[in-house]
Enzyme design. Structure first.
Site, mmCIF file in Angstrom:
data_model
loop_
_atom_site.group_PDB
_atom_site.id
_atom_site.type_symbol
_atom_site.label_atom_id
_atom_site.label_comp_id
_atom_site.label_asym_id
_atom_site.label_seq_id
_atom_site.Cartn_x
_atom_site.Cartn_y
_atom_site.Cartn_z
ATOM 1 N N ARG A 1 81.966 13.405 7.626
ATOM 2 C CA ARG A 1 81.486 12.792 7.435
ATOM 3 C C ARG A 1 80.297 12.248 8.534
ATOM 4 O O ARG A 1 80.996 12.444 9.408
ATOM 5 C CB ARG A 1 82.163 11.274 6.931
ATOM 6 C CG ARG A 1 82.846 10.875 5.837
ATOM 7 C CD ARG A 1 83.541 9.774 6.053
ATOM 8 N NE ARG A 1 84.427 8.942 7.112
ATOM 9 C CZ ARG A 1 84.519 7.899 6.838
ATOM 10 N NH1 ARG A 1 84.310 7.115 5.873
ATOM 11 N NH2 ARG A 1 85.469 7.006 8.393
ATOM 12 N N THR B 1 75.024 8.784 9.125
ATOM 13 C CA THR B 1 74.759 7.849 7.542
ATOM 14 C C THR B 1 76.377 7.785 6.806
ATOM 15 O O THR B 1 76.543 7.806 5.235
ATOM 16 C CB THR B 1 74.033 9.178 6.833
ATOM 17 O OG1 THR B 1 74.828 10.275 6.725
ATOM 18 C CG2 THR B 1 72.470 9.184 7.599
ATOM 19 N N ASP C 1 93.076 7.798 12.482
ATOM 20 C CA ASP C 1 92.239 8.586 11.455
ATOM 21 C C ASP C 1 93.731 10.222 11.252
ATOM 22 O O ASP C 1 93.872 10.074 12.060
ATOM 23 C CB ASP C 1 91.121 9.255 13.432
ATOM 24 C CG ASP C 1 90.319 11.100 12.426
ATOM 25 O OD1 ASP C 1 91.210 11.521 12.959
ATOM 26 O OD2 ASP C 1 89.377 10.806 12.595
ATOM 27 N N ASP D 1 93.174 13.133 13.100
ATOM 28 C CA ASP D 1 93.946 13.346 14.301
ATOM 29 C C ASP D 1 95.070 13.084 14.937
ATOM 30 O O ASP D 1 95.947 13.847 15.085
ATOM 31 C CB ASP D 1 92.847 12.714 15.344
ATOM 32 C CG ASP D 1 91.871 12.784 15.560
ATOM 33 O OD1 ASP D 1 91.445 13.798 15.265
ATOM 34 O OD2 ASP D 1 90.396 12.018 15.425
HETATM 35 N N1 URA Z 1 89.204 8.938 6.961
HETATM 36 C C1 URA Z 1 90.044 8.460 8.068
HETATM 37 O O1 URA Z 1 90.845 9.588 8.864
HETATM 38 N N2 URA Z 1 90.703 7.538 8.607
HETATM 39 C C2 URA Z 1 90.105 6.333 7.178
HETATM 40 O O2 URA Z 1 90.894 5.203 7.700
HETATM 41 C C3 URA Z 1 88.865 6.506 7.090
HETATM 42 C C4 URA Z 1 88.600 8.130 6.851
#
Ligand code: URA
Length: 210
Positions: A105, A109, A201, A204
């Site tokens: 992503r 944007t 995330d 992660d």
């Molecule tokens: N990607 C993620 O890893 N966590 C989110 O909350 C949104 C997108």
């Protein structure tokens, strides 16, 4: 929202999802939980696989019994967090092949940018499950499904751990024919495109990169 959205709210999944959400959960525990949850969710996603009757012999007599039949499967992982779903699903469907699509992503944007694509050539004839733990803005999932459909795939489902209401709307507007399976529809997205309350995330937490 239409009835193409399936919230799999089994007590075991609810329990494991709580552990996944907890920020104290270690990387190792998180990975193990992802494998367990993906197996439990995969059980539901694969519920409508077709079977056929074969004749076998039990130690006592001959009988007719069911085995899997029909289309071969393909699991498409949206990199990198989608890989957290692979072990569990492949344990259920060990002969499935795996496609990968790399989409990140753009932080400003939030639009997905494709950086990697490897699909099996015969994907159009397969039963496809696209996986990404987070259906957040929905843009990544839409872009992945666009590419999957470019391969003439007609039998396809989307599997995620968490979905946001906003992401589900975006996805359904673009791909109303694709069933979505999730363990929870969370409250909302924050301004950075993260799901609230969420799990943070996913990449992660699976790979221990933060
Ligand atoms: N990607 C993620 O890893 N966590 C989110 O909350 C949104 C997108």
């Amino acid at each position: 929202m239409n009835n193409n959205i399936h919230v799999i709210d089994h007590p075991l999944i609810k329990h494991k999802l709580t552990l996944l959400r907890d920020k104290r959960t270690s990387t190792k525990e998180f990975r193990d939980l992802m494998r367990e949850v993906s197996m439990l969710m995969g059980y539901e996603v694969m519920r409508d696989l077709s079977t056929e009757e074969v004749e076998i012999e039990t130690p006592l007599e001959t009988m007719k019994s069911q085995v899997l039949a029909g289309k071969k499967m393909c699991i498409v992982s949206i990199l990198r967090a989608g890989n957290g779903f692979l072990d569990g699903l492949l344990q259920l469907a060990p002969t499935a092949c795996v496609g990968h699509i790399g989409l990140y992503r753009d932080p400003d944007t939030l639009i997905p940018v494709e950086y990697y694509l490897k699909f099996p050539e015969d994907m159009g004839s397969r039963s496809v499950i696209v996986v990404d733990p987070m259906l957040a803005t929905g843009h990544t999932a839409v872009a992945a499904l666009d590419r999957v459909k470019d391969m003439d795939v007609t039998d396809v489902k989307f599997l995620c751990l968490l979905a946001s209401p906003e992401g589900l709307q975006v996805f359904q507007d673009a791909h109303p024919d694709v069933p979505v399976y999730t363990a929870s529809i969370d409250r909302e997205l924050n301004e950075h495109g993260y799901i609230l309350p969420g799990i943070g995330d996913a990449g992660d937490r699976i790979f221990g990169t933060k």
